[in-house]
Scaffold this active site. Sequence first.
Site, PDB file in Angstrom:
ATOM      1  N   GLY A 100       6.243   1.459  -3.992  1.00 33.55           N
ATOM      2  CA  GLY A 100       5.172   0.299  -4.246  1.00 33.55           C
ATOM      3  C   GLY A 100       3.812   0.531  -4.450  1.00 33.55           C
ATOM      4  N   SER A 101       3.139  -0.390  -4.408  1.00 35.24           N
ATOM      5  CA  SER A 101       1.589  -0.110  -5.031  1.00 35.24           C
ATOM      6  C   SER A 101       0.666   1.077  -3.963  1.00 35.24           C
ATOM      7  CB  SER A 101       0.729  -1.447  -4.921  1.00 35.24           C
ATOM      8  OG  SER A 101       0.913  -2.056  -3.861  1.00 35.24           O
ATOM      9  N   TYR A 102       1.292   1.199  -2.785  1.00 34.44           N
ATOM     10  CA  TYR A 102       0.525   1.926  -1.807  1.00 34.44           C
ATOM     11  C   TYR A 102       1.377   3.462  -1.570  1.00 34.44           C
ATOM     12  CZ  TYR A 102      -2.292  -1.739  -0.551  1.00 34.44           C
ATOM     13  OH  TYR A 102      -3.062  -2.806  -0.550  1.00 34.44           O
ATOM     14  N   VAL A 141      13.970   5.471  -1.252  1.00 33.81           N
ATOM     15  CA  VAL A 141      14.526   4.118  -1.157  1.00 33.81           C
ATOM     16  C   VAL A 141      13.492   2.990  -1.291  1.00 33.81           C
ATOM     17  CG1 VAL A 141      16.378   4.911   0.636  1.00 33.81           C
ATOM     18  CG2 VAL A 141      14.097   4.151   1.428  1.00 33.81           C
ATOM     19  N   GLY A 142      12.404   3.403  -1.580  1.00 26.08           N
ATOM     20  CA  GLY A 142      11.452   2.265  -1.929  1.00 26.08           C
ATOM     21  C   GLY A 142      10.061   2.953  -2.341  1.00 26.08           C
ATOM     22  N   ASP A 194       0.940 -10.677   7.222  1.00 25.49           N
ATOM     23  CA  ASP A 194       1.836 -10.541   6.085  1.00 25.49           C
ATOM     24  C   ASP A 194       3.364 -10.637   6.186  1.00 25.49           C
ATOM     25  OD1 ASP A 194       2.286 -10.445   3.295  1.00 25.49           O
ATOM     26  OD2 ASP A 194       2.089  -8.164   3.336  1.00 25.49           O
ATOM     27  N   VAL A 234       5.716   5.727  -1.315  1.00 25.34           N
ATOM     28  CA  VAL A 234       6.826   5.802  -1.361  1.00 25.34           C
ATOM     29  C   VAL A 234       7.508   6.160  -0.162  1.00 25.34           C
ATOM     30  CG1 VAL A 234       8.553   7.211  -2.680  1.00 25.34           C
ATOM     31  CG2 VAL A 234       6.286   7.035  -3.533  1.00 25.34           C
ATOM     32  N   VAL A 235       8.773   5.432  -0.057  1.00 23.95           N
ATOM     33  CA  VAL A 235       9.560   5.626   1.303  1.00 23.95           C
ATOM     34  C   VAL A 235      10.899   6.426   0.986  1.00 23.95           C
ATOM     35  CG1 VAL A 235      10.709   4.503   2.996  1.00 23.95           C
ATOM     36  CG2 VAL A 235       8.764   3.410   2.242  1.00 23.95           C
TER      37      VAL A 235
END
Length: 439
Positions: free
Chosen positions: A14-16, A11-12, A261, A18-19
């Site tokens: 990014g740079s760090y 579902v997601g 953030d 995975v979800v």
Amino acid sequence: MEELYTLAREVGRGSYGVVFEGHMAKTGQRVAIKRLPCISPECIELYLQELWVMRATAKNNPNVIALHDCLLQTGSRTLEPLRSGRLPLDLVESALKGIVVCTESQTGQEDRTRSDTHLSRRKKNRTDLGGLFGSRTKSRLRTKSESDVFRCERQEITNSGLSRSKINERTHSEISKTPMRTNSGLSRLRKRPEAGLQGEEENRVPRRCCALWLVMEYCDGGDLNHYLLSRPPDSQRNNSVVQQLSSAIAFLHRLRIVHRDLKPDNVLVSLAPSGPLVKVADFGLSKMCVVGGLGARGDDSLTRQHFSSTCGSDFYMAPEVWGGLSYTAQADIFSLGVMFWAVLERITFLEEGSTEEQLGAYVCRGRWLMPLGEALWENPDLQVSVPMKARRAPPLPPPPGQALCTLLLDMLASDPDARPTAAQLECRVRVAMEEDAAQ
């Protein structure tokens, strides 16, 4: 811990990491499972910080994302549960030494490639005003250079269990939302039983620390951007979001946790019969502070803790963060003020290469948009107009009342000391809404 988790879909990414959406095999409960590859000491430091903060918040506030479980991957299909209150010593060693201890090279190389690809696609950080009306135009939004993104943070006091040393810190959001993609087939993550783990603690042999897995509550409403912008404007819903967010930040600041953030992407929404339940998430850049001794609590002590690293996303960063000055928890209040203003008036912008609107307030410079914090850093005497004068085409919610407008201006003050603390904000939000409703 014996239960098995089933991964349903991604579902997601990014740079760090995975979800995934997942389920507990025994109960069928839906959960969000975040895989964080241990490929660099900088990443590991952020992961450990997030883990420590989420354990500190536990499940004590409905507006903060809850952590169910944490697992350490030590092999291709081997996961070990981490006992409550303990940090994985192998990862702590990696963060302190500045080198990854016994990591899995192939997995690390694959994840590093994904991370580099994501970073290379970051856009500049100033948006054409034409984006407000749906056209895709050139962006002038300024992003930090890569050297700034990985700038070395000065010594900051934390109680995260790590050394008070200089550790590089990334400023990107940990997980950027992407359209959901379904994995082919379902994967099961097997976990070793705890038997024998206590004996290993005494005579620990270096192992492969491939990834850290965080199992959290699942939020079916997506992030705040997606939830609000996919629905018609509703003043009652907007007021509820503002109240819940003020409660969440007051709770975090009472625990001496500074998020650093805050933005709509890092606020998730859980759908409930009584209405949306918003939850602050993504604590990779947060800090837990020790000020005035172990017994010190409250906003007064928190505002005396100073930070030096440049953290956050451009449209929500406070002026003092933009200027590279030391800052306090009051930077969170400014970020929250930008979000509140955007939510109450539905103020959005488009970044270059994106067709998805994002909630955020700004200052117009001709046909360009400038982040509000940057504009106030350049001109601390800038007069901010709440409600916004140049507004988008309908449908729009009615502008906030006079009491809320006054509160927003206080939250967006260029002087951090002029902003309300989180505890004061929680009370003032409630009072302002009551006053505006009575008029």
